[in-house]
Design an enzyme around this catalytic site. Structure first.
Site, PDB file in Angstrom:
ATOM      1  CB  ALA A   9     101.827  91.001  32.280  1.00 59.23           C
ATOM      2  CB  SER A  10      97.289  88.951  34.965  1.00 59.38           C
ATOM      3  OG  SER A  10      97.765  88.243  35.620  1.00 59.38           O
ATOM      4  CB  THR A  11      95.274  93.022  32.753  1.00 59.20           C
ATOM      5  OG1 THR A  11      96.223  93.861  33.361  1.00 59.20           O
ATOM      6  CG2 THR A  11      94.655  92.119  33.667  1.00 59.20           C
TER       7      THR A  11
END
Length: 206
Positions: A9-11
Site C-alpha cells: 500500500a502507498s501510505t
C-alpha cells in the site's frame, strides 16, 4: 508449487494487508503452497522496497511471485520496470497476478495453448503496468502544478529534494569491476543495497 505473496500500500493510512485474505484463498484454491508473505507500506514508484527485495532474495527459481494486481507491484518508471522484470526473470520466478485471469489460467495450459496464454498474459501485464505508470504520471503532474503555484505565490519557496545514493552505486560498480563473476546477491550484500539496484546498474553499464 510455492508462492510468495507480495502486498503493498502507498501510505501508512492504507492497509497493505487488506488483500492478504483474498490472496491466501487464491493460493489455496489454485493448489499453491504459501512460502512467504511480504507486506509493506511504500510507494509503488520506488524500486528499492525492503520487503519486495527480501522476497526476490528469498524466493527460489520456479516459484511464484503472487500479487493482487499489477499496480500493487509496480507504478515504476519504464526503466525501473524493465529492471524489476529483468530481476524477476533472472531469479527464475513466475509472476502471477490474481485479478488477471490469464495469469492463473496458465496453471493448467500446456503445449501450444500454454505458450499462447503466456504471450497474452505478458502483453496484458505490460498494458496494465503502462496504465499504472500513466496514472502515476498524472498524479505527479498535479503535484508539480501545485509546486509551481506555490513558487509563483512565494518566489523564495524551495521544495526539499533527494537524489540516488551515489556511494552505493559507486560501490556496486567498483565490485562489478573487480569481481565480474560475483553473483548479484553477493554484490548487493557487499554494497549494502538491494539486488534490484545491482541489476539496474548492470543494465546501465552494458
Amino acid at each position: 508449487m510455492n508462492a510468495h505473496l507480495y502486498l503493498r500500500a502507498s501510505t501508512k493510512d492504507q492497509d497493505a494487508n487488506r488483500a492478504k485474505t483474498s490472496l491466501e484463498k487464491f493460493a489455496v484454491d489454485n493448489g499453491l503452497t504459501i512460502a512467504g508473505i511480504y507486506s509493506e507500506n511504500i510507494s509503488g514508484t520506488k524500486l528499492e522496497r525492503p520487503e519486495l527485495l527480501r522476497l526476490l532474495e528469498t524466493a527460489k527459481p520456479g516459484e511464484i511471485l503472487l500479487c493482487e494486481s499489477v499496480d500493487r507491484l509496480s507504478r515504476l518508471s519504464l526503466e525501473d520496470w524493465e529492471t524489476l522484470k529483468a530481476t524477476i526473470k533472472a531469479k527464475g520466478l513466475k509472476l502471477v497476478i490474481a485479478d488477471l485471469p490469464t495469469s492463473h489460467q496458465m496453471f493448467d495450459a500446456k503445449g501450444i495453448t500454454g505458450e499462447v496464454m503466456r504471450v497474452i498474459n505478458d502483453m496484458l501485464i505490460e498494458l496494465m503496468s503502462t496504465m499504472a505508470r500513466l496514472d502515476q504520471e498524472k498524479r505527479v503532474e498535479r503535484i508539480m502544478q501545485g509546486l509551481r503555484n506555490k513558487k509563483a505565490a512565494n518566489p523564495d519557496w524551495k521544495p526539499a529534494g533527494k537524489g540516488k545514493d551515489t556511494a552505493k552505486w559507486a560501490k556496486v560498480k567498483e565490485t562489478l569491476a573487480k569481481h565480474p563473476t560475483m553473483s548479484a546477491d553477493d554484490i548487493a550484500k557487499v554494497a549494502g543495497c538491494g539486488v534490484a539496484t545491482v541489476y539496474r546498474i548492470k543494465r546501465e553499464m552494458a
